[in-house]
Design an enzyme around this catalytic site. Sequence first.
Site, mmCIF file in Angstrom:
data_model
loop_
_atom_site.group_PDB
_atom_site.id
_atom_site.type_symbol
_atom_site.label_atom_id
_atom_site.label_comp_id
_atom_site.label_asym_id
_atom_site.label_seq_id
_atom_site.Cartn_x
_atom_site.Cartn_y
_atom_site.Cartn_z
ATOM 1 N N GLU A 45 0.843 -1.195 0.000
ATOM 2 C CA GLU A 45 0.000 0.000 0.000
ATOM 3 C C GLU A 45 0.884 1.254 0.000
ATOM 4 O OE1 GLU A 45 -3.614 1.943 2.733
ATOM 5 O OE2 GLU A 45 -2.517 0.181 3.452
ATOM 6 N N LYS A 136 -8.737 3.833 -3.251
ATOM 7 C CA LYS A 136 -9.341 3.364 -2.009
ATOM 8 C C LYS A 136 -10.657 4.081 -1.756
ATOM 9 C CE LYS A 136 -7.861 2.290 2.741
ATOM 10 N NZ LYS A 136 -6.753 2.426 3.720
ATOM 11 N N CYS A 170 -6.159 -2.539 1.998
ATOM 12 C CA CYS A 170 -6.210 -2.573 3.456
ATOM 13 C C CYS A 170 -7.649 -2.788 3.944
ATOM 14 C CB CYS A 170 -5.567 -1.295 4.019
ATOM 15 S SG CYS A 170 -4.941 -1.493 5.712
#
Length: 315
Positions: A45, A136, A170
Amino acid sequence: MEHQLRIAVVQAAPVLFDKESALEKVADYAAQARNEGARLLVFPEVFVSGYPRGLTFGARVGSRTVEGREDFARYWRSAIVIPGEDTSRLGEIARETGLYLVIGVVERDGEFSGATLYNSIIYIGPDGELLGKHRKLVPTGSERLLWGQGDGSTLTVIDTPFGRIGGLICWENYMPLARMALYAKGVDIWIAPTADSRDTWQATLQHIACEGRCYVISSNQFVTKSTYPSDLQGYGDIAGDEQILCRGGSAVVGPLGEYIVKPLFNEEGLLVADLDMALVAQSRFDFDVAGHYSRPDVFELTVHETKQTIVNFKG
């Protein structure tokens, strides 16, 4: 579809807010992965240019500091525009090594304000072409001060000769509807770059593998205080922390939930694994979450994939 695939996973960190450091590490690890015979290489990430673990950016409820704004500006300068000069450079690395590259990046908005940052994944093909990106959907906790929210237009799945690649970043992986949207696109290799090094994250990887009947590849940074520039305005935020700020935990899980490569902790490294893609279809024999195990007569999910914008210019 090709059945045999060797993949590699990076567990490392660049110098925080140093784009050149990150790009050099991408090139170095790509060369290592090529020498190992890998065809797909996954980075953590926001590898470009780092996850600012522990930094507050001088933010409190109702106030921000000048020093925090200066650190944010430094982060902004280390971000990349997609597509742009930096993605072209990453494309050259992919072309030189013949790899599919999946890289977590801090993306700078290149279309509207130019100031908003996003936590994104980019997919680059072995011919150097930018194949797609994912932003994200919901930055977690204090991340929301740094990154904007993505939308449904980047729920990206990439077709390759060895199967379909896609994933979430995540804690997006804890969003059941987001997972279902990607399952419905037929993901065979699930990419889960993360900053979560807790034991509970491993349970998440195994659950997704069992639920999606897909391979799951998770890549995390191994971060020490030595990767933080000492001249950061907010360096004092981590001064009292342990030397290891993130222990890693990168791993590869098979489509029935078993580890192909167990999690790596407390060191930098390159994980290499051989995937038998025939096992994906075999694993879906008794459970196919978007196929025979779905109940469209009972449940329905609508996904809005149109790009969202506040202003629409019409000629």
